[in-house]
Design a protein around this motif. Structure first.
Motif, short mmCIF file in Angstrom:
data_model
loop_
_atom_site.label_atom_id
_atom_site.label_comp_id
_atom_site.label_asym_id
_atom_site.label_seq_id
_atom_site.Cartn_x
_atom_site.Cartn_y
_atom_site.Cartn_z
N SER A 166 0.83 -1.21 0.00
CA SER A 166 0.00 0.00 0.00
C SER A 166 0.87 1.26 0.00
N ARG A 167 2.03 1.16 0.60
CA ARG A 167 2.95 2.30 0.59
C ARG A 167 3.49 2.53 -0.81
N ALA A 168 3.96 1.43 -1.42
CA ALA A 168 4.55 1.54 -2.75
C ALA A 168 3.51 2.02 -3.77
N ILE A 194 7.35 13.77 12.33
CA ILE A 194 7.08 13.32 13.69
C ILE A 194 6.85 11.81 13.69
N GLY A 195 7.69 11.07 14.40
CA GLY A 195 7.64 9.61 14.34
C GLY A 195 8.20 9.16 13.00
N CYS A 196 9.43 9.62 12.72
CA CYS A 196 10.01 9.51 11.36
C CYS A 196 10.44 8.10 11.00
N GLY A 197 10.53 7.20 12.00
CA GLY A 197 11.01 5.85 11.69
C GLY A 197 12.42 5.89 11.14
N GLU A 198 12.67 5.12 10.06
CA GLU A 198 14.04 5.07 9.51
C GLU A 198 14.33 6.24 8.57
N GLY A 199 13.38 7.17 8.42
CA GLY A 199 13.70 8.45 7.81
C GLY A 199 13.41 8.62 6.33
N TRP A 200 12.62 7.69 5.73
CA TRP A 200 12.45 7.77 4.27
C TRP A 200 11.83 9.09 3.83
N LEU A 201 10.87 9.62 4.60
CA LEU A 201 10.16 10.82 4.15
C LEU A 201 11.08 12.04 4.20
N VAL A 217 12.09 13.16 13.98
CA VAL A 217 12.17 12.77 15.40
C VAL A 217 11.42 11.46 15.60
N ASP A 218 11.96 10.64 16.49
CA ASP A 218 11.32 9.36 16.80
C ASP A 218 11.80 8.94 18.18
N ALA A 219 10.99 8.15 18.87
CA ALA A 219 11.36 7.70 20.22
C ALA A 219 12.34 6.54 20.21
N VAL A 220 12.49 5.89 19.07
CA VAL A 220 13.29 4.65 19.05
C VAL A 220 14.70 4.95 18.54
N PRO A 221 15.70 4.86 19.44
CA PRO A 221 17.06 5.23 19.04
C PRO A 221 17.58 4.45 17.83
N ALA A 222 17.26 3.16 17.73
CA ALA A 222 17.79 2.37 16.60
C ALA A 222 17.26 2.89 15.27
N LEU A 223 16.01 3.36 15.26
CA LEU A 223 15.47 3.91 14.01
C LEU A 223 16.11 5.26 13.69
N VAL A 224 16.30 6.07 14.70
CA VAL A 224 16.93 7.38 14.49
C VAL A 224 18.37 7.19 14.00
N ALA A 272 13.35 11.69 20.15
CA ALA A 272 12.41 12.46 20.98
C ALA A 272 11.08 11.73 21.00
N SER A 273 10.54 11.51 22.17
CA SER A 273 9.21 10.89 22.28
C SER A 273 8.16 11.99 22.17
N TYR A 274 6.92 11.58 21.88
CA TYR A 274 5.84 12.56 21.82
C TYR A 274 5.64 13.21 23.18
N GLU A 275 5.86 12.41 24.23
CA GLU A 275 5.74 12.95 25.58
C GLU A 275 6.75 14.09 25.78
N ALA A 276 7.98 13.89 25.30
CA ALA A 276 9.03 14.91 25.45
C ALA A 276 8.70 16.14 24.60
N ALA A 314 3.04 13.76 10.16
CA ALA A 314 3.07 12.48 10.89
C ALA A 314 2.50 11.42 9.95
N ASN A 315 3.38 10.54 9.47
CA ASN A 315 2.97 9.52 8.50
C ASN A 315 2.80 8.17 9.20
N PHE A 316 1.56 7.76 9.42
CA PHE A 316 1.27 6.50 10.10
C PHE A 316 2.01 6.38 11.43
N SER A 317 2.15 7.49 12.13
CA SER A 317 2.93 7.47 13.36
C SER A 317 2.15 7.95 14.58
C1 LIG Z 1 4.43 2.85 11.38
S1 LIG Z 1 5.93 3.63 11.94
C2 LIG Z 1 5.99 4.98 10.76
C3 LIG Z 1 7.38 5.52 10.59
C4 LIG Z 1 7.52 6.58 9.51
N1 LIG Z 1 6.68 7.75 9.78
C5 LIG Z 1 7.22 6.01 8.16
O1 LIG Z 1 6.37 6.55 7.44
O2 LIG Z 1 7.85 5.01 7.78
C6 LIG Z 1 5.45 4.43 13.47
C7 LIG Z 1 6.56 5.23 14.13
O3 LIG Z 1 6.01 6.01 15.19
C8 LIG Z 1 6.97 6.04 16.24
N2 LIG Z 1 6.29 6.35 17.50
C9 LIG Z 1 5.18 5.77 17.99
N3 LIG Z 1 4.85 6.29 19.19
C10 LIG Z 1 5.78 7.24 19.47
C11 LIG Z 1 5.99 8.15 20.57
N4 LIG Z 1 5.17 8.16 21.64
N5 LIG Z 1 7.03 9.00 20.50
C12 LIG Z 1 7.85 8.99 19.41
N6 LIG Z 1 7.73 8.15 18.36
C13 LIG Z 1 6.70 7.28 18.38
C14 LIG Z 1 7.56 4.64 16.23
O4 LIG Z 1 8.79 4.56 16.90
C15 LIG Z 1 7.65 4.36 14.73
O5 LIG Z 1 8.89 4.73 14.18
#
Ligand SMILES: C[S@@+](CC[C@H](N)C(=O)[O-])C[C@H]1O[C@@H](n2cnc3c(N)ncnc32)[C@H](O)[C@@H]1O
Length: 225
Positions: A31-33, A55-62, A76-83, A97-101, A116-119
């Motif tokens: 669906s993404r492709a 916001i919630g950039c994941g591995e950064g494609w966008l 920005v994303d909460a998961v260090p390995a993705l960042v 950065a987490s959404y809370e932060a 925010a793409n699916f995040s």
């Molecule tokens: C489905 S992935 C989408 C990633 C990216 N936006 C993309 O289009 O590929 C959801 C992302 O939201 C991030 N995420 C979810 N809850 C979060 C939070 N509370 N703070 C920061 N990042 C969060 C996850 O770590 C994950 O990278």
């Protein structure tokens, strides 16, 4: 840990950072492709932004796609390995950065588009983040959200807000422990934007070519002040 909670979402994404990075970079999510990658690029570029926050950039494609179109973007994303993966691939600036932060005021930016793409997956963390978004926008800035279309995603379950268990159905065996997610009706997405000081100016429903149903919904909002 509560299996249906904001904390569990981040815990699950930490566990799946590596297979997620591969799946996105190898264009394995149909669906993404076919639809949603272009849909979010088009929505962002329709604003002719100079700067963006993913916001919630994941591995950064966008961020990389936007960089190729002349947009200076921060992810920005909460998961260090993705960042780390995102930073290694380049194209912009990336921060953990987490959404809370962010909601607590840790991010000092004023961008033309916050996207925010699916995040926006959780409940309280997402509510707090969206309330903070107007403070992150430049004067004519926009907030753009792409998410599962609620009418399609609700499936056989009642059409009302609530936590749902996650699933990696359709993904490979290397994915584990799917993140729960908080289902929101279209009505409550709009209510969240409005109560956060934003006003909806456009809603897009890109169709999936195989099913004819919306592959997602894209909400475009501006600060209402
Ligand atoms: C489905 S992935 C989408 C990633 C990216 N936006 C993309 O289009 O590929 C959801 C992302 O939201 C991030 N995420 C979810 N809850 C979060 C939070 N509370 N703070 C920061 N990042 C969060 C996850 O770590 C994950 O990278």
């Amino acid at each position: 840990m509560d299996p249906l909670s904001d904390a569990k979402i981040i815990d699950s994404w930490r566990k799946n950072a590596a297979p997620w990075t591969d799946a996105v970079r190898e264009s394995r999510i149909e669906s993404r492709a076919l639809v949603t990658n272009q849909a979010i690029i088009d929505a962002v570029m329709s604003r002719s932004p100079r700067t963006a926050l993913d916001i919630g950039c994941g591995e950064g494609w966008l961020v990389r796609e936007l960089a190729g179109r002349g947009v200076r973007a921060t992810g920005v994303d909460a998961v260090p390995a993705l960042v780390e993966q995102a930073a290694r691939a380049g194209g912009g600036e990336f921060r953990v950065a987490s959404y809370e932060a962010i909601a607590a005021g840790e991010l000092h930016l004023a961008v033309d588009v916050a996207v925010a793409n699916f995040s926006l997956i959780g409940k309280d963390a997402v509510d707090a983040l969206v309330r903070r978004v107007p403070a992150l926008l430049s004067p004519r800035g926009a907030f753009i959200v792409q998410t599962l279309h609620p009418l399609v995603a609700s499936g056989d379950q009642p059409y009302r807000d609530g936590w749902r268990a996650g699933s990696w159905a359709g993904f490979g065996a290397e994915f584990t422990d799917p993140a729960p997610w908080y289902f929101r009706t279209l009505e409550s997405w709009v209510a969240l934007l409005v109560s956060s000081g934003l006003r909806l100016i456009e809603l897009r429903e890109p169709p999936h070519p195989a099913t004819g149903k919306p592959a997602s919904v894209v909400l475009v909002a501006e600060a209402s002040g």
